[in-house]
Motif scaffolding. Structure first.
Motif, PDB file in Angstrom:
ATOM      1  N   THR A 242     -29.640  29.192 -20.459  1.00  0.00           N
ATOM      2  CA  THR A 242     -30.724  29.593 -19.137  1.00  0.00           C
ATOM      3  C   THR A 242     -30.331  31.000 -19.145  1.00  0.00           C
ATOM      4  OG1 THR A 242     -29.313  28.568 -17.552  1.00  0.00           O
ATOM      5  CG2 THR A 242     -31.125  27.260 -18.468  1.00  0.00           C
ATOM      6  N   ARG A 243     -31.237  31.716 -18.321  1.00  0.00           N
ATOM      7  CA  ARG A 243     -30.835  33.119 -17.809  1.00  0.00           C
ATOM      8  C   ARG A 243     -29.797  32.885 -16.948  1.00  0.00           C
ATOM      9  NH1 ARG A 243     -32.358  38.068 -17.639  1.00  0.00           N
ATOM     10  NH2 ARG A 243     -31.532  39.250 -15.934  1.00  0.00           N
ATOM     11  N   GLU A 244     -29.770  31.750 -15.884  1.00  0.00           N
ATOM     12  CA  GLU A 244     -28.689  31.572 -14.768  1.00  0.00           C
ATOM     13  C   GLU A 244     -27.417  31.629 -15.496  1.00  0.00           C
ATOM     14  OE1 GLU A 244     -32.710  31.066 -13.493  1.00  0.00           O
ATOM     15  OE2 GLU A 244     -31.503  29.963 -15.023  1.00  0.00           O
ATOM     16  N   GLU A 245     -27.291  30.666 -16.493  1.00  0.00           N
ATOM     17  CA  GLU A 245     -26.085  30.536 -17.312  1.00  0.00           C
ATOM     18  C   GLU A 245     -25.323  31.823 -17.896  1.00  0.00           C
ATOM     19  OE1 GLU A 245     -25.665  26.667 -19.400  1.00  0.00           O
ATOM     20  OE2 GLU A 245     -27.646  26.990 -19.380  1.00  0.00           O
ATOM     21  N   ALA A 246     -26.363  32.683 -18.348  1.00  0.00           N
ATOM     22  CA  ALA A 246     -26.007  33.973 -18.830  1.00  0.00           C
ATOM     23  C   ALA A 246     -25.572  35.079 -18.030  1.00  0.00           C
ATOM     24  CB  ALA A 246     -27.108  34.397 -19.670  1.00  0.00           C
ATOM     25  N   GLU A 247     -26.365  35.000 -16.763  1.00  0.00           N
ATOM     26  CA  GLU A 247     -25.910  35.831 -15.824  1.00  0.00           C
ATOM     27  C   GLU A 247     -24.232  35.447 -15.167  1.00  0.00           C
ATOM     28  OE1 GLU A 247     -27.058  38.310 -14.187  1.00  0.00           O
ATOM     29  OE2 GLU A 247     -28.932  38.489 -14.726  1.00  0.00           O
ATOM     30  N   ALA A 248     -24.207  34.130 -15.199  1.00  0.00           N
ATOM     31  CA  ALA A 248     -22.828  33.702 -14.772  1.00  0.00           C
ATOM     32  C   ALA A 248     -21.818  34.006 -15.718  1.00  0.00           C
ATOM     33  CB  ALA A 248     -23.191  31.944 -14.550  1.00  0.00           C
ATOM     34  N   ASP A 249     -22.194  34.037 -17.066  1.00  0.00           N
ATOM     35  CA  ASP A 249     -21.165  34.252 -18.059  1.00  0.00           C
ATOM     36  C   ASP A 249     -20.889  35.675 -17.974  1.00  0.00           C
ATOM     37  OD1 ASP A 249     -21.233  31.815 -19.270  1.00  0.00           O
ATOM     38  OD2 ASP A 249     -22.219  32.527 -21.252  1.00  0.00           O
ATOM     39  N   PHE A 250     -22.000  36.606 -17.567  1.00  0.00           N
ATOM     40  CA  PHE A 250     -21.693  38.048 -17.396  1.00  0.00           C
ATOM     41  C   PHE A 250     -20.823  38.309 -16.291  1.00  0.00           C
ATOM     42  CE2 PHE A 250     -22.518  42.319 -16.024  1.00  0.00           C
ATOM     43  CZ  PHE A 250     -22.537  43.077 -17.497  1.00  0.00           C
ATOM     44  N   GLU A 251     -21.150  37.608 -15.151  1.00  0.00           N
ATOM     45  CA  GLU A 251     -20.498  37.982 -13.882  1.00  0.00           C
ATOM     46  C   GLU A 251     -18.867  37.334 -14.092  1.00  0.00           C
ATOM     47  OE1 GLU A 251     -21.432  39.670 -11.563  1.00  0.00           O
ATOM     48  OE2 GLU A 251     -23.301  39.651 -12.161  1.00  0.00           O
ATOM     49  N   ALA A 252     -18.789  36.397 -14.594  1.00  0.00           N
ATOM     50  CA  ALA A 252     -17.480  35.889 -14.919  1.00  0.00           C
ATOM     51  C   ALA A 252     -16.538  36.992 -15.701  1.00  0.00           C
ATOM     52  CB  ALA A 252     -17.485  34.548 -15.697  1.00  0.00           C
ATOM     53  N   ILE A 268     -28.318  43.122 -23.007  1.00  0.00           N
ATOM     54  CA  ILE A 268     -29.427  42.366 -23.072  1.00  0.00           C
ATOM     55  C   ILE A 268     -29.035  40.825 -22.459  1.00  0.00           C
ATOM     56  CG2 ILE A 268     -31.271  41.138 -24.412  1.00  0.00           C
ATOM     57  CD1 ILE A 268     -31.249  43.690 -26.143  1.00  0.00           C
ATOM     58  N   VAL A 269     -29.435  40.486 -21.481  1.00  0.00           N
ATOM     59  CA  VAL A 269     -28.974  39.328 -20.750  1.00  0.00           C
ATOM     60  C   VAL A 269     -30.137  38.394 -20.240  1.00  0.00           C
ATOM     61  CG1 VAL A 269     -27.723  38.455 -18.904  1.00  0.00           C
ATOM     62  CG2 VAL A 269     -27.232  40.798 -19.487  1.00  0.00           C
ATOM     63  N   GLY A 270     -29.853  37.084 -20.873  1.00  0.00           N
ATOM     64  CA  GLY A 270     -30.953  36.222 -20.523  1.00  0.00           C
ATOM     65  C   GLY A 270     -30.775  34.906 -21.438  1.00  0.00           C
ATOM     66  N   GLY A 271     -31.849  33.919 -21.184  1.00  0.00           N
ATOM     67  CA  GLY A 271     -32.000  32.823 -21.848  1.00  0.00           C
ATOM     68  C   GLY A 271     -32.594  33.185 -23.362  1.00  0.00           C
ATOM     69  N   PRO A 272     -32.730  32.103 -24.418  1.00  0.00           N
ATOM     70  CA  PRO A 272     -33.255  32.624 -25.857  1.00  0.00           C
ATOM     71  C   PRO A 272     -34.604  33.140 -25.716  1.00  0.00           C
ATOM     72  CG  PRO A 272     -32.214  30.373 -25.736  1.00  0.00           C
ATOM     73  CD  PRO A 272     -32.133  30.940 -24.378  1.00  0.00           C
ATOM     74  N   GLU A 273     -35.681  32.834 -24.940  1.00  0.00           N
ATOM     75  CA  GLU A 273     -36.911  33.360 -24.983  1.00  0.00           C
ATOM     76  C   GLU A 273     -36.849  34.874 -24.598  1.00  0.00           C
ATOM     77  OE1 GLU A 273     -39.880  30.956 -22.947  1.00  0.00           O
ATOM     78  OE2 GLU A 273     -39.646  29.298 -24.334  1.00  0.00           O
TER      79      GLU A 273
END
Length: 317
Positions: A242-252, A268-273
């Motif tokens: 999900t985008r939320e998980e991608a953002e969390a990965d980036f912030e970490a 490029i940050v986001g979910g698969p779609e």
């Protein structure tokens, strides 16, 4: 040749020391291979780059690492993105890349560029020279390396390098593709047209058509078929379910390595779609493929596989 490449640009992972480092790298390479990437690439640097971390961060010598990865993979090509020509004698580099091809049963690729990281040169005693010097060295090196990879015995009495009847035995398993990295429209892309099978560029997306036009122009002048050359575009990505998980990965990742914050605008940050849509736009510019790195979360199990599963269908179209 490369159309979907996975580059591993960093070796600093949370909770991982030298003893476990290779296992994390192998896991990424295996996920890349299983999910549709055709090439796995690592940087040829000795210090970490400023936009990715501190110079003191972990950095493994690339050809030792690629040869080791050859024993844990079966189908992906293996390459530096890209070899700094200034770090090795060109005849030695021809031997190194040939050895990689032999131990990988024909999966080596030579990625090469003029070299640019001045701090690394100064700290470790490699001659940096001027911009012109480095491009002259690269062109002379290609006049030695390419014949050695093609079964010839070159002799060159150049300004920078000299070889006499240089032998490369055993020869490569097959024809080793050559990628020249960089998007300089006058020098680099001319050398791509003259010497290379592939090009890899980093630039704003809106500049890609101009780079393609410049390469085509050099091909026309040199009598080279542009269709013989694969051009890939390099990007950074943070993908998660999900985008939320991608953002969390980036912030970490930024919390661990503040330098990564400099890449937020270009990653490029986001979910698969969302990620698929972004890469579809890149491919619409006319490039033949993409090379992607995941410095924020490539070490997280499953993330590289998710990226491959997301992008492979776009490349297959």
């Amino acid at each position: 040749m490369t159309r979907l490449g996975y580059q591993i640009p960093n070796f600093t992972y949370p909770g991982v020391d030298s003893g476990g480092l290779f296992d994390v790298i192998v896991a990424q390479a295996k996920e890349a291979e299983a999910s549709g990437f055709d090439t796995v690439l690592v940087m040829d640097h000795f210090y970490q780059l400023p936009m990715l971390g501190s110079p003191a961060n972990e950095m493994l010598e690339c050809y030792t690492l690629l040869s080791a990865l050859a024993q844990h993979t079966e189908t992906v090509r293996l390459s530096a993105l890209v070899t700094g020509n200034t770090y090795r004698n060109p005849a030695l580099l021809a031997k190194i890349v040939t050895a990689l091809d032999v131990v990988s049963h024909g999966r080596a690729q030579l990625g090469i560029g003029a070299g640019w990281f001045e701090l690394e040169h100064d700290a470790l005693g490699y001659e940096f020279g001027t911009f012109t010097d480095r491009f002259q060295k690269l062109e002379e090196a290609l006049q030695i390396i390419l014949p050695m990879l093609r079964g010839e015995r070159p002799t060159l009495d150049g300004r920078w390098y000299q070889v006499t009847d240089a032998i490369n035995s055993p020869g490569p398993v097959g024809r080793i593709p050559v990628m020249i990295g960089g998007g300089g429209e006058k020098k680099t892309l001319r050398m791509v047209a003259q010497y290379a099978d592939e090009s890899n560029i980093i630039c704003p997306v809106e500049d890609i058509p101009r780079k393609l036009e410049a390469l085509a122009g050099h091909c026309d002048r040199l009598g080279r078929d542009r269709a013989e050359i694969t051009m890939t575009y390099q990007t950074s990505c943070v993908v998660a379910p999900t985008r939320e998980e991608a953002e969390a990965d980036f912030e970490a990742a930024v919390a661990r390595t503040p330098e990564l914050g400099m890449r937020r605008g270009s990653a490029i940050v986001g979910g698969p779609e969302e990620v698929a849509a972004a890469y579809a736009k890149i491919l619409d510019t006319g490039v033949d493929g993409v090379t992607v790195n995941m410095p924020a979360n490539g070490h997280v199990p499953g993330r590289v596989a998710l990226l491959g599963q997301t992008l492979a269908p776009l490349i297959a179209q």
